[in-house]
Design an enzyme around this catalytic site. Structure first.
Site, PDB file in Angstrom:
ATOM      1  N   ALA A  69      -4.143 -22.448  -6.424  1.00  0.00           N
ATOM      2  CA  ALA A  69      -3.067 -23.344  -5.972  1.00  0.00           C
ATOM      3  C   ALA A  69      -3.664 -24.539  -5.247  1.00  0.00           C
ATOM      4  CB  ALA A  69      -2.101 -22.588  -5.066  1.00  0.00           C
ATOM      5  N   THR A  70      -4.807 -24.352  -4.612  1.00  0.00           N
ATOM      6  CA  THR A  70      -5.464 -25.483  -3.945  1.00  0.00           C
ATOM      7  C   THR A  70      -5.748 -26.575  -4.970  1.00  0.00           C
ATOM      8  OG1 THR A  70      -6.426 -24.030  -2.275  1.00  0.00           O
ATOM      9  CG2 THR A  70      -7.516 -26.161  -2.625  1.00  0.00           C
ATOM     10  N   ASN A 149       3.004 -20.395   5.324  1.00  0.00           N
ATOM     11  CA  ASN A 149       2.065 -19.274   5.226  1.00  0.00           C
ATOM     12  C   ASN A 149       1.741 -18.650   6.574  1.00  0.00           C
ATOM     13  OD1 ASN A 149       0.823 -21.965   5.301  1.00  0.00           O
ATOM     14  ND2 ASN A 149      -1.092 -20.861   5.560  1.00  0.00           N
ATOM     15  N   GLN A 177       3.787 -19.241  -1.118  1.00  0.00           N
ATOM     16  CA  GLN A 177       4.292 -18.077  -0.372  1.00  0.00           C
ATOM     17  C   GLN A 177       5.739 -17.753  -0.728  1.00  0.00           C
ATOM     18  OE1 GLN A 177       2.477 -16.160   1.676  1.00  0.00           O
ATOM     19  NE2 GLN A 177       0.629 -17.430   1.834  1.00  0.00           N
ATOM     20  N   SER A 194       0.373 -19.560  -6.930  1.00  0.00           N
ATOM     21  CA  SER A 194      -0.919 -18.870  -6.976  1.00  0.00           C
ATOM     22  C   SER A 194      -0.698 -17.398  -7.323  1.00  0.00           C
ATOM     23  CB  SER A 194      -1.572 -18.981  -5.593  1.00  0.00           C
ATOM     24  OG  SER A 194      -2.837 -18.375  -5.584  1.00  0.00           O
ATOM     25  N   HIS A 196      -2.616 -14.710  -6.731  1.00  0.00           N
ATOM     26  CA  HIS A 196      -3.046 -13.618  -5.838  1.00  0.00           C
ATOM     27  C   HIS A 196      -2.086 -13.353  -4.679  1.00  0.00           C
ATOM     28  CE1 HIS A 196      -5.080 -15.717  -2.323  1.00  0.00           C
ATOM     29  NE2 HIS A 196      -5.070 -16.727  -3.176  1.00  0.00           N
ATOM     30  N   CYS A 315      -7.233 -19.329   7.172  1.00  0.00           N
ATOM     31  CA  CYS A 315      -8.070 -20.529   7.293  1.00  0.00           C
ATOM     32  C   CYS A 315      -8.339 -20.830   8.756  1.00  0.00           C
ATOM     33  CB  CYS A 315      -7.375 -21.730   6.667  1.00  0.00           C
ATOM     34  SG  CYS A 315      -6.727 -21.367   5.043  1.00  0.00           S
TER      35      CYS A 315
END
Ligand code: PLP
Length: 372
Positions: A69-70, A149, A177, A194, A196, A315
């Site tokens: 997704a980044t 998130n 999310q 994303s 995962h 992060c």
């Protein structure tokens, strides 16, 4: 291990692992090769694309697979600015977005784009009047996430998209999310997701694009994904993403009811000195971000080594910096450093969650006694 870090990543669903296995083992052909085996792999990728598009649930667009997704967010922002009319070089975003959005905007700012970062209230929510004031005919893109998130709050994405469109801008929604957890509202032109975070594999994301709003390519090469995102696709990862998305849609009500039960159980087990960070009502309830005055959250996590939980976000935890999200909702450095994030979901049991809450409370108690 008691796994309470569902915002960082989620366990691979057994259905996903089973669906991926043949594509990791005997079915290794390149999906872009014209051979019979390549065509079979390409067909599996197309099934996965349709499954993901169905789970996203928006009309009038299609999905391109990315490596994360980044990457999808970098592509959406940089590629939209590149394609925008010369007079539209402004981006509006929000102080509590993920680093993938904020750092990409900062990168573009150094290259001449103008970026407006809107504040949020103490509930973590965007003020619509701030957005209305910031919007003008120079804005190319408004980037607002669906579910935060770190604190789980849900932004008014449909309204943000409506206001963006009124001033001729496009809207990007980071729904990483939100996919599979809350419905994705109609309105955005670009949606980043994303695998995962929905019990799929790591290493694959996607960008949903409204027809006509496709950003200029970020990755050049063999022309895969209709020339928009080059690079050989992994059929195993695409199939895994498609099955994870389908399972999430099929289990939506069941997963939602389970989360509600877990939230009620966690809230009931929580000592009264804990305060929930962010809105209680406008929230995805599989995220419980809480603080307790004067505890050292990093020490608490160190004391509970068999419980996987997080400091604000994965992060922020790595950098040692206090979370920008907790600062944006008005917490002091000290309050931010007294905050932990618990994330639970499909495979969390009520018993393990309640047990963990009691141990977290006792560890916070022990810190208080030690300090006194
Ligand atoms: N956006 C949000 C809200 C996230 O939570 C994450 C992952 O932590 C990302 C973007 C980046 O996703 P990926 O891990 O696929 O790059």
């Amino acid at each position: 291990m008691i796994y309470l870090d569902y915002q960082a990543t989620t366990p691979l669903a057994p259905e996903v692992a089973a669906a991926m296995r043949p594509w990791l083992e005997e079915k290794f052909a390149n999906p872009h090769s014209p051979s019979k085996w390549g065509s079979e792999a390409a067909a599996a990728v197309e099934v996965a694309r349709k499954q993901l598009e169905r789970a996203i649930g928006l009309e009038g667009g299609s999905v391109a697979f990315t490596g994360s997704a980044t990457e999808a967010i970098n592509w959406a922002i940089k590629g939209t600015i590149e394609k925008a009319a010369p007079q539209r070089k402004r981006i509006i975003t929000v102080a509590t977005e993920h680093a993938a959005v904020l750092d990409t905007c900062e990168w573009l700012e150094k290259r001449g784009a103008e970026v407006t970062q809107l504040p949020v209230g103490s509930d973590g929510l965007l003020n619509r009047d701030d957005l209305k004031t910031a919007l003008d005919e120079q804005v190319a893109l408004v980037a607002v996430m669906l579910v935060n998130n770190e604190i789980g709050v849900i932004q008014p994405v449909a309204e943000v998209a409506r206001l963006a469109h009124e001033s001729g801008a496009l809207m990007l929604c980071d729904a990483v999310q939100g996919l599979g957890r809350v419905g994705i509202p109609a309105g955005p032109d670009l949606v980043a997701v994303s695998a995962h975070k929905i019990h799929g594999p790591k290493g694959i994301g996607a960008l949903w694009m409204r027809k006509g709003a496709e950003p200029a390519p970020l990755i050049h090469g063999g022309g895969q994904e209709q020339g928009l995102r080059s690079g050989t696709l992994s059929p195993a990862l695409c199939v895994g993403f498609g099955v994870a998305a389908t399972v999430a849609s099929e289990r939506f009500d069941e997963d939602h009811a389970h989360i509600e039960r877990l939230w009620d159980a966690a809230a009931g087990a929580l000592g009264s000195r804990w305060i929930v960070n962010g809105s209680i009502d406008q929230r995805y309830r599989g995220n419980l971000n809480i603080r307790c005055e004067d505890i050292d959250a990093a020490r608490l996590i160190g004391d509970l080594r068999d419980i996987a939980l997080s400091l604000g976000s994965a992060c922020a935890s790595g950098s040692g910096r206090p979370s920008h999200v907790l600062r944006a909702i008005g917490l002091s450095d000290r309050e931010a450093r007294s905050s932990i994030r618990l994330g639970f979901g499909r495979y969390t049991t009520e018993a393990e969650l309640v047990g963990a809450m009691r141990r977290i409370d006792a560890a916070a108690d022990a810190q208080g006694q030690f300090a006194a």
